[in-house]
Design a protein around this motif. Structure first.
Motif, PDB file in Angstrom:
ATOM      1  N   ARG A 101     -10.799   6.745  10.376  1.00 28.85           N
ATOM      2  CA  ARG A 101      -9.756   6.941   9.516  1.00 28.85           C
ATOM      3  C   ARG A 101     -10.349   7.468   8.171  1.00 28.85           C
ATOM      4  O   ARG A 101     -11.580   7.212   7.836  1.00 28.85           O
ATOM      5  N   SER A 103     -14.875   8.101   4.095  1.00 27.06           N
ATOM      6  CA  SER A 103     -14.526   6.909   4.328  1.00 27.06           C
ATOM      7  C   SER A 103     -15.763   6.009   4.888  1.00 27.06           C
ATOM      8  O   SER A 103     -15.832   4.894   4.814  1.00 27.06           O
ATOM      9  N   LYS A 134      -8.640   4.972  -0.525  1.00 26.79           N
ATOM     10  CA  LYS A 134      -9.957   4.475  -1.022  1.00 26.79           C
ATOM     11  C   LYS A 134      -9.836   4.417  -2.500  1.00 26.79           C
ATOM     12  O   LYS A 134      -9.542   5.326  -3.061  1.00 26.79           O
ATOM     13  N   MET A 149      -6.345   0.471   4.587  1.00 26.37           N
ATOM     14  CA  MET A 149      -5.792   0.979   5.751  1.00 26.37           C
ATOM     15  C   MET A 149      -4.471   0.469   6.173  1.00 26.37           C
ATOM     16  O   MET A 149      -4.354  -0.639   6.732  1.00 26.37           O
ATOM     17  N   THR A 187      -4.722   5.891   4.561  1.00 23.68           N
ATOM     18  CA  THR A 187      -5.843   5.433   4.250  1.00 23.68           C
ATOM     19  C   THR A 187      -5.963   5.709   2.636  1.00 23.68           C
ATOM     20  O   THR A 187      -5.701   6.895   2.317  1.00 23.68           O
TER      21      THR A 187
END
Ligand code: SAH
Length: 368
Positions: free
Chosen positions: A348, A354, A79, A95, A77
């Protein structure tokens, strides 16, 4: 202020480039780089260096700039915290999964919905995002995948998706997509036509704006719809989601069922499991007792739906607690016993904050 080249039409881009005394074909080369998500001009390898440097002084490639990125420790993952031209910030999340590469995009800067458990809404709504600003989020992810430090060691060798392409989109980031429905529809149409992402690989998540759901039905594309339900009664739902005072649970479910039936799609129901610490530091279940599970089963009986149970992702400013793993499984068992398809959403990127709006919120707090 720098000109954002992605926002220019082809004609405008040619004009822009001609003013710099460059041949027209440069505009085409730049457009190709923009469509691939190039974050800067130094990435545009077939442009002369002088032009790249000149462009850098007067222009910007996309209407979003990466100001922070966080990778989860398992590398699946990523971000991104992105800054818009007016300095508003939004988040998007890439993801890498066994079924492909999914991107969670934001539809608004901030959110007006006021859900009590959510970080995105804490600073209120700033503004709607434009089609280009939403679309740029998948370009950021696409560029990342093509230049991905993780992609040469596939995490799921049996996955059927091309490792280097965005294959799924969920409009589940900051904001309420159905409050910005025109641009959200414009974005989805474009992701489908320009990036070739199938309708069925695109999911819109809403807290339950009934007129918006009806508009999606009228629009007629067979995308997936997810409803953030989070409570099985109007009383409790209104307590944690103020929007329920306007659109009641039954009306939201009716409109959503009509949408899903039209396209013969399974309706996604999102249900965060929430608790609250009492004075003895024990977690009291707020919406996740066996009774709530029975009520939820009755509400959803006979509907073609899948319940996603989401353990609450902690937000400092919110005074909730996540129920224990046992409570989560007990809740799921009751739904399954009652014939309701249910799964527990895999967490995740928990190590990178997240949950909806956390990174943006923390970054804003940090800079104030
Ligand atoms: N406004 C839309 C989409 C954004 S929120 C909606 O309400 O559906 C995306 C999902 O994340 C929603 O189901 C939302 O309720 C959930 N969510 C928000 N904050 C969360 C948190 N702290 N932990 C777990 N899920 C959260």
């Amino acid at each position: 202020m720098k000109t954002i080249l992605f926002n220019l039409t082809d004609t405008e881009l040619v004009e822009f480039i001609t003013k710099l005394r460059q041949p027209k074909f440069r505009a085409k080369q730049i457009r190709e780089w923009l469509n691939r998500g190039a974050p800067d001009f130094k990435s545009m390898k077939n442009l002369p260096e002088k032009l790249r440097l000149d462009l850098d002084c007067i222009a910007q490639t996309l209407p979003v700039r990466i100001i922070k990125r966080l990778d989860s420790s398992d590398g699946q993952t990523t971000k991104f915290l992105l800054e818009l031209n007016d300095c508003e910030q939004i988040e998007c999340v890439l993801m890498r999964t066994s079924y492909g590469n999914s991107v969670c995009v934001s539809s608004q800067a901030g959110c007006a919905m006021g859900c009590k458990f959510c970080a995105s809404t804490l600073l209120g709504l700033k503004r709607n995002l434009t089609v280009n600003e939403i679309y740029s989020q998948i370009l950021v992810a696409q560029w990342e995948l093509r230049n991905d430090k993780f992609s040469d060691k596939p995490i799921h060798p049996n996955g059927d998706a091309n490792n280097n392409d965005v294959s799924h989109i969920v409009i589940m980031g900051t904001g309420e997509p159905l409050q910005n429905i025109e641009n959200v529809i414009g974005f989805i149409e474009r992701a489908n036509s320009d990036m070739g992402i199938g309708w069925r690989k695109i999911t819109v998540s809403t807290c339950g704006i009934v007129p918006g759901i009806k508009e999606l039905t009228k629009w007629g594309r067979p995308i997936n719809l997810a409803i953030s339900l989070h409570a099985p009664t109007n009383e409790l739902r209104s307590e944690i989601m103020p929007i329920n005072n306007k659109y009641k649970l039954e009306d939201v479910l009716d409109a959503a069922t009509e949408f899903s039936n039209l396209h013969n799609r399974q309706l996604m129901i999102e249900y965060i499991l929430l608790g609250r610490k009492n004075k003895d530091d024990e977690t009291e279940l707020l919406n996740s007792t066996p009774e709530h599970a029975e009520k939820l089963s009755t509400l959803l009986k006979g509907k073609n739906c899948m319940v996603n149970l989401i353990p609450w992702n902690a937000v400092d400013e919110r005074d909730f607690a996540a129920p224990s793993g046992n409570a989560v499984h007990r809740f799921q068992d009751i739904l399954i016993k009652n014939g309701i398809h249910t799964r527990i959403r895999r967490e995740r990127g928990q190590d990178i904050g997240s949950a909806c709006g956390q990174l943006r919120l923390n970054n804003t707090k940090g800079t104030k």
